[in-house]
Design an enzyme around this catalytic site. Structure first.
Site, PDB file in Angstrom:
ATOM      1  N   ARG A  82       0.815  -1.207   0.000  1.00  0.00           N
ATOM      2  CA  ARG A  82       0.000   0.000   0.000  1.00  0.00           C
ATOM      3  C   ARG A  82       0.855   1.267   0.000  1.00  0.00           C
ATOM      4  O   ARG A  82       0.550   2.230  -0.710  1.00  0.00           O
ATOM      5  CB  ARG A  82      -0.925   0.003   1.219  1.00  0.00           C
ATOM      6  CG  ARG A  82      -2.000  -1.075   1.180  1.00  0.00           C
ATOM      7  CD  ARG A  82      -2.834  -1.044   2.457  1.00  0.00           C
ATOM      8  NE  ARG A  82      -3.604   0.191   2.535  1.00  0.00           N
ATOM      9  CZ  ARG A  82      -4.868   0.312   2.155  1.00  0.00           C
ATOM     10  NH1 ARG A  82      -5.503  -0.736   1.639  1.00  0.00           N
ATOM     11  NH2 ARG A  82      -5.510   1.457   2.270  1.00  0.00           N
ATOM     12  N   PRO A 107      -4.059  -2.621  -3.675  1.00  0.00           N
ATOM     13  CA  PRO A 107      -5.219  -2.468  -2.796  1.00  0.00           C
ATOM     14  C   PRO A 107      -5.306  -3.603  -1.784  1.00  0.00           C
ATOM     15  O   PRO A 107      -6.247  -4.411  -1.784  1.00  0.00           O
ATOM     16  CB  PRO A 107      -6.395  -2.494  -3.780  1.00  0.00           C
ATOM     17  CG  PRO A 107      -5.926  -3.387  -4.884  1.00  0.00           C
ATOM     18  CD  PRO A 107      -4.448  -3.120  -5.014  1.00  0.00           C
ATOM     19  N   LYS A 108      -4.340  -3.655  -0.881  1.00  0.00           N
ATOM     20  CA  LYS A 108      -4.213  -4.786   0.028  1.00  0.00           C
ATOM     21  C   LYS A 108      -4.897  -4.506   1.354  1.00  0.00           C
ATOM     22  O   LYS A 108      -4.855  -3.396   1.874  1.00  0.00           O
ATOM     23  CB  LYS A 108      -2.734  -5.105   0.270  1.00  0.00           C
ATOM     24  CG  LYS A 108      -1.986  -5.499  -0.993  1.00  0.00           C
ATOM     25  CD  LYS A 108      -0.623  -6.067  -0.687  1.00  0.00           C
ATOM     26  CE  LYS A 108       0.058  -6.520  -1.967  1.00  0.00           C
ATOM     27  NZ  LYS A 108       1.244  -7.335  -1.736  1.00  0.00           N
ATOM     28  N   THR A 109      -5.515  -5.555   1.885  1.00  0.00           N
ATOM     29  CA  THR A 109      -6.119  -5.493   3.202  1.00  0.00           C
ATOM     30  C   THR A 109      -6.044  -6.880   3.836  1.00  0.00           C
ATOM     31  O   THR A 109      -5.530  -7.822   3.223  1.00  0.00           O
ATOM     32  CB  THR A 109      -7.575  -4.992   3.111  1.00  0.00           C
ATOM     33  OG1 THR A 109      -8.085  -4.763   4.425  1.00  0.00           O
ATOM     34  CG2 THR A 109      -8.458  -5.978   2.374  1.00  0.00           C
TER      35      THR A 109
END
Length: 248
Positions: A108, A114-116
């Site tokens: 990020r 778009p990492k979570t």
């Protein structure tokens, strides 16, 4: 700590950085890719201009990282949408879920992935390659593919995983408005495909408010692949500045 020393850091905490300042090399990255057809209107609702949706195709992927310099092994899952930009075909990374905090923070902060958080898994069960994604205690995706049914041409496997990738980079300012808002491009380099297979596949997506993969419903499974490879991620480059309304 002097100003010159502070400037050498790219993340915080300064004395215990969230991730190592290295260009990671991925060794034995294992992919389960399932390309499926979805609702075109649903895609247009989530793909940012100036990217264009040409065919309503989404690639659901589960990636098991055998070894990554700076991060160690981890697993990741997500959705990539087929798009066009400035005459070039590529993929827009819509969402990525993984179980490694340094890789999440680095992806990020340094780039625009778009990492979570999430709990993906990739394993073999009774002759079937299985990829799953859980968010907390709830299942949000289950993918299955016949294990090593048919060999896939190495050049085709390389083509699948080296298409240009587009992402949205947004950094808020202290007033809450975007300070940086760019469309960026990257690609995979230094690829060594070690194994590649194709076969029959299925994909189930389940409704979840914070992991809304099912908002892009599965209408038809188009293709599937199982690939093991070594690779490097190239640095990102901005291609469109939303705050200026023009290409960078």
């Amino acid at each position: 700590m002097k100003i010159e020393e502070v400037r050498q850091h790219v993340t915080t905490p300064l004395t215990a950085p969230a991730f190592a300042p290295v260009v990671p090399r991925f060794t034995n990255r294992e992919y389960l890719n399932i390309v499926y057809r979805t609702d075109a209107d649903a895609l247009r609702a989530v793909v940012p201009e100036p990217l264009q949706v040409e065919e309503p195709l989404v690639r659901f992927e589960v990636m098991k990282m055998g070894d990554v310099s700076g991060y160690g092994p981890y697993t990741e899952a997500g959705q990539a949408i087929e798009v066009g930009f400035d005459g070039e075909r590529g993929e827009y990374l819509h969402a990525m879920y993984l179980d490694n905090f340094p890789a999440t923070a680095s992806g990020r902060e340094v780039s625009a992935y778009p990492k979570t958080v999430g709990s993906p898994n990739l394993y073999v069960d009774n002759g079937v390659l299985v990829g799953t994604l859980d968010y907390g205690t709830l299942r949000v995706a289950t993918a299955t593919m016949g294990y090593k049914h048919h060999q896939l041409d190495v050049r085709e496997a390389e083509r699948q995983i080296t298409v240009p990738t587009f992402m949205l980079k947004t950094i808020p300012g202290y007033d809450g408005a975007p300070r940086v808002q760019e469309l960026v491009r990257t690609e995979i380099t230094d690829v060594v495909v070690k194994e590649a297979y194709t076969g029959p596949a299925r994909l189930q997506l389940f409704q979840h408010v914070l992991a809304p993969l099912a908002d892009l419903p599965v209408l038809e499974v188009v293709s599937a692949s199982h690939i093991r490879t070594d690779l490097t991620l190239a640095p990102v480059k901005p291609v469109f500045d939303y705050l200026k309304g023009a290409q960078s």
